[in-house]
Structure formats: C-alpha cells, structure tokens
Design a protein around this motif. Structure first.
Motif: not given
Length: 151
Positions: A48, A55, A58, A83-85, A90-91, A93, A116, A122, A125
C-alpha cells in the motif's frame, strides 16, 4: 679500510612463518561475515505504500484516464494531488480539475473512483475533489509538457 665487528650468538629466534589458509578455511571465514547478511529476508515496499504493488496499480489505473480537452492523462497533467492506500485496500484519492467550471467536473471524479475500485486488491475507493491549491500548468510532469509541446 673499514672494519667489521663480529658477534657470536648462541641461538637466533626464527622469524614467524606465514600461515597459508586453505580454500575451505577462506570460504568458512567468508561465510561467517555473510551469515547475518544472508539470514535477512529482502524487505520489499509494503503493497500500500508508494512503490508498493497495490499503490502502483492504483496509479497505473489513474494514468489510463485522459482529460477530454487535453490529450494527456490526468496523473501526468498534475490533477492528482494524493494517492493513499491502506493495507486493507481502502484507496483515497485527492484530485482537482483544471478549473472549477470544467465540463467534466461531475463525471471525472466518478470515473477515477470507478477505475480505482476496479483494481484488484482495492476494497473501496474514495475521491476527494479539492480546489486548494488551485491547479496550474506548473503541476504538469515533464512527460505532459513534452506531449503538449511546452518543452
């Protein structure tokens, strides 16, 4: 003429001998040095985190989305601010648009969320549309500038 002095001695201490290691001894010694190093497992980037597989997947999905008015993907265009995963898939953006009056203001965030969420791994999103800081052409990557003839 020069004269020499002679001294008689009873015994002489022999010089130390050179020790020659066998190949097996050298290999065993090197193994000792490497033992701790070889015992370590490779530390890959967590999936992630930036550089990790999830990551990067994504980011690659986002790079497939192009701005309809500018022939460059939205990632290289600089519209993606973050962009945080998470490890559980859970993503989140953070993105912006070129202007608040952009014709795709309603559809672009939904498309990013759809693309995403289709990435394997994932679970959910979420796209957050932000306006601060506002987008400007300086946020474009060099690849985008080259594509648009700005370099």
């Amino acid at each position: 003429m020069s004269s020499f002095e002679v001294e008689e001695v009873e015994s002489v201490t022999p010089p130390p001998k050179v020790r020659v290691e066998t190949a097996a001894e050298v290999f065993d010694r090197k193994r000792d040095y490497l033992e701790g190093f070889l015992a370590q497992k490779p530390q890959g980037d967590p999936a992630a985190e930036p550089g990790g597989a999830l990551h990067d997947a994504v980011v690659e999905a986002i790079k497939e989305i192009y701005d309809p008015e500018i022939p460059v993907n939205i990632y290289e265009l600089g519209l993606i601010y973050g962009v945080d995963v998470t490890e559980d898939g859970h993503a989140a953006i953070s993105m912006t648009l070129t202007t608040p009056h952009c014709p795709v203001a309603e559809s672009m965030p939904a498309e990013v969320e759809l693309r995403v969420s289709a990435v394997p791994g994932i679970a959910t999103a979420e796209v957050n549309l932000v306006w601060d800081p506002p987008w400007d052409p300086a946020k474009m990557s060099d690849e985008a500038r080259l594509e648009l003839g700005m370099l």
